[in-house]
Design a protein around this motif. Sequence first.
Motif, mmCIF file in Angstrom:
data_model
loop_
_atom_site.group_PDB
_atom_site.id
_atom_site.type_symbol
_atom_site.label_atom_id
_atom_site.label_comp_id
_atom_site.label_asym_id
_atom_site.label_seq_id
_atom_site.Cartn_x
_atom_site.Cartn_y
_atom_site.Cartn_z
ATOM 1 N N GLY A 28 0.779 -1.076 -0.026
ATOM 2 C CA GLY A 28 0.124 -0.069 -0.006
ATOM 3 C C GLY A 28 0.953 1.414 0.017
ATOM 4 N N LEU A 29 2.249 1.100 -0.167
ATOM 5 C CA LEU A 29 3.037 2.305 -0.083
ATOM 6 C C LEU A 29 3.384 2.612 -1.484
ATOM 7 C CD1 LEU A 29 5.849 1.134 2.444
ATOM 8 C CD2 LEU A 29 3.808 2.662 2.968
ATOM 9 N N THR A 30 3.356 4.046 -1.690
ATOM 10 C CA THR A 30 3.951 4.807 -2.825
ATOM 11 C C THR A 30 5.307 4.813 -2.958
ATOM 12 O OG1 THR A 30 3.812 6.924 -2.043
ATOM 13 C CG2 THR A 30 1.820 6.157 -3.093
ATOM 14 N N GLN A 31 5.865 4.860 -4.163
ATOM 15 C CA GLN A 31 7.363 5.208 -4.118
ATOM 16 C C GLN A 31 7.818 6.263 -3.204
ATOM 17 O OE1 GLN A 31 9.869 3.543 -6.099
ATOM 18 N NE2 GLN A 31 8.226 2.008 -6.082
ATOM 19 N N GLU A 32 7.160 7.265 -3.318
ATOM 20 C CA GLU A 32 7.642 8.513 -2.206
ATOM 21 C C GLU A 32 7.471 8.114 -0.813
ATOM 22 O OE1 GLU A 32 5.126 8.649 -4.807
ATOM 23 O OE2 GLU A 32 6.318 9.834 -6.182
ATOM 24 N N GLN A 33 6.501 7.244 -0.586
ATOM 25 C CA GLN A 33 6.376 6.714 1.007
ATOM 26 C C GLN A 33 7.452 5.959 1.249
ATOM 27 O OE1 GLN A 33 2.307 5.391 0.538
ATOM 28 N NE2 GLN A 33 1.392 7.100 1.625
ATOM 29 N N PHE A 34 7.789 5.134 0.346
ATOM 30 C CA PHE A 34 8.831 4.095 0.604
ATOM 31 C C PHE A 34 10.183 4.864 0.815
ATOM 32 C CE2 PHE A 34 12.458 1.862 -1.352
ATOM 33 C CZ PHE A 34 12.544 0.744 -0.607
ATOM 34 N N GLU A 35 10.273 5.820 -0.257
ATOM 35 C CA GLU A 35 11.696 6.673 -0.069
ATOM 36 C C GLU A 35 11.786 7.201 1.330
ATOM 37 O OE1 GLU A 35 14.329 6.831 -2.226
ATOM 38 O OE2 GLU A 35 13.138 5.347 -3.651
ATOM 39 N N LEU A 36 10.561 7.958 1.827
ATOM 40 C CA LEU A 36 10.762 8.673 3.032
ATOM 41 C C LEU A 36 10.940 7.597 4.125
ATOM 42 C CD1 LEU A 36 10.142 10.891 4.883
ATOM 43 C CD2 LEU A 36 7.531 10.383 4.776
ATOM 44 N N LEU A 37 10.419 6.530 4.342
ATOM 45 C CA LEU A 37 10.501 5.372 5.461
ATOM 46 C C LEU A 37 11.892 5.078 5.383
ATOM 47 C CD1 LEU A 37 7.186 3.560 5.325
ATOM 48 C CD2 LEU A 37 7.781 5.239 7.059
ATOM 49 N N ALA A 38 12.424 4.616 4.041
ATOM 50 C CA ALA A 38 13.815 4.063 3.866
ATOM 51 C C ALA A 38 14.873 5.307 4.447
ATOM 52 C CB ALA A 38 14.258 3.910 2.395
ATOM 53 N N ASN A 39 14.392 6.515 4.053
ATOM 54 C CA ASN A 39 15.451 7.394 4.489
ATOM 55 C C ASN A 39 15.262 7.758 6.066
ATOM 56 O OD1 ASN A 39 16.435 8.089 2.061
ATOM 57 N ND2 ASN A 39 14.732 9.584 1.416
ATOM 58 N N LEU A 40 14.378 7.343 6.730
ATOM 59 C CA LEU A 40 14.026 7.276 8.321
ATOM 60 C C LEU A 40 14.577 6.079 8.777
ATOM 61 C CD1 LEU A 40 10.409 8.786 8.562
ATOM 62 C CD2 LEU A 40 12.734 9.814 8.932
ATOM 63 N N VAL A 42 13.640 2.832 8.486
ATOM 64 C CA VAL A 42 12.543 1.843 8.964
ATOM 65 C C VAL A 42 12.837 0.542 8.619
ATOM 66 C CG1 VAL A 42 10.109 1.261 8.745
ATOM 67 C CG2 VAL A 42 10.695 3.700 9.211
ATOM 68 N N PHE A 43 13.485 0.354 7.312
ATOM 69 C CA PHE A 43 13.889 -0.878 6.775
ATOM 70 C C PHE A 43 15.520 -1.129 7.157
ATOM 71 C CE2 PHE A 43 10.762 1.103 3.820
ATOM 72 C CZ PHE A 43 9.622 0.101 3.698
ATOM 73 N N ASN A 44 15.395 -2.555 7.334
ATOM 74 C CA ASN A 44 16.708 -2.968 7.731
ATOM 75 C C ASN A 44 17.221 -3.273 6.138
ATOM 76 O OD1 ASN A 44 19.180 -4.581 8.433
ATOM 77 N ND2 ASN A 44 18.157 -5.380 10.191
ATOM 78 N N LYS A 45 18.256 -2.301 5.614
ATOM 79 C CA LYS A 45 18.623 -2.567 4.223
ATOM 80 C C LYS A 45 19.552 -3.619 4.255
ATOM 81 C CE LYS A 45 20.132 1.428 2.359
ATOM 82 N NZ LYS A 45 20.742 2.377 1.886
ATOM 83 N N ALA A 46 20.680 -3.943 5.203
ATOM 84 C CA ALA A 46 21.491 -4.958 5.108
ATOM 85 C C ALA A 46 20.721 -6.477 5.319
ATOM 86 C CB ALA A 46 22.379 -4.833 6.326
ATOM 87 N N LEU A 47 19.745 -6.433 6.146
ATOM 88 C CA LEU A 47 19.183 -7.708 6.044
ATOM 89 C C LEU A 47 18.435 -7.957 4.800
ATOM 90 C CD1 LEU A 47 18.167 -10.125 8.042
ATOM 91 C CD2 LEU A 47 16.353 -8.761 8.876
ATOM 92 N N MET A 48 17.770 -7.069 4.288
ATOM 93 C CA MET A 48 16.730 -7.137 2.976
ATOM 94 C C MET A 48 17.788 -7.566 1.805
ATOM 95 S SD MET A 48 13.513 -4.652 3.502
ATOM 96 C CE MET A 48 14.659 -3.134 3.563
ATOM 97 N N ASN A 49 18.872 -6.733 1.850
ATOM 98 C CA ASN A 49 19.935 -7.152 0.698
ATOM 99 C C ASN A 49 20.259 -8.375 0.872
ATOM 100 O OD1 ASN A 49 19.311 -4.617 -0.230
ATOM 101 N ND2 ASN A 49 20.981 -3.701 0.595
#
Length: 73
Positions: A28-40, A42-49
Motif C-alpha cells: 500500500g506504499l507509494t514510491q515516495e512513501q517508501f523513500e521517506l520510510l527508507a530515509n528514516l 525503517v527498513f533494515n537495508k542490510a538484512l533485506m539485501n
Amino acid sequence: MYHTDYREETFYDVVRRLEPEPFKSVTGLTQEQFELLANLGVFNKALMNDAVYKFKRYEDSSFTYTKKQITTS
C-alpha cells in the motif's frame, strides 16, 4: 522467471525498478512513501539485501541444475 535480462542486486532495485507495482499492491506504499520510510531507517537495508542475495544464490544453483546458463551481474 524474469521478464527481462535485468537481475536485481538489492532490495531497492526490486522496489524501485523491477517490481514497483506489486510492491505497492502488497504494502500500500507509494514510491515516495517508501523513500521517506527508507530515509528514516525503517527498513533494515542490510538484512533485506542479504535476503535478495541469498535468493539469487539459490536461484542460480537451480539454473545450473537445469543446465540453463544465466549471466548474473
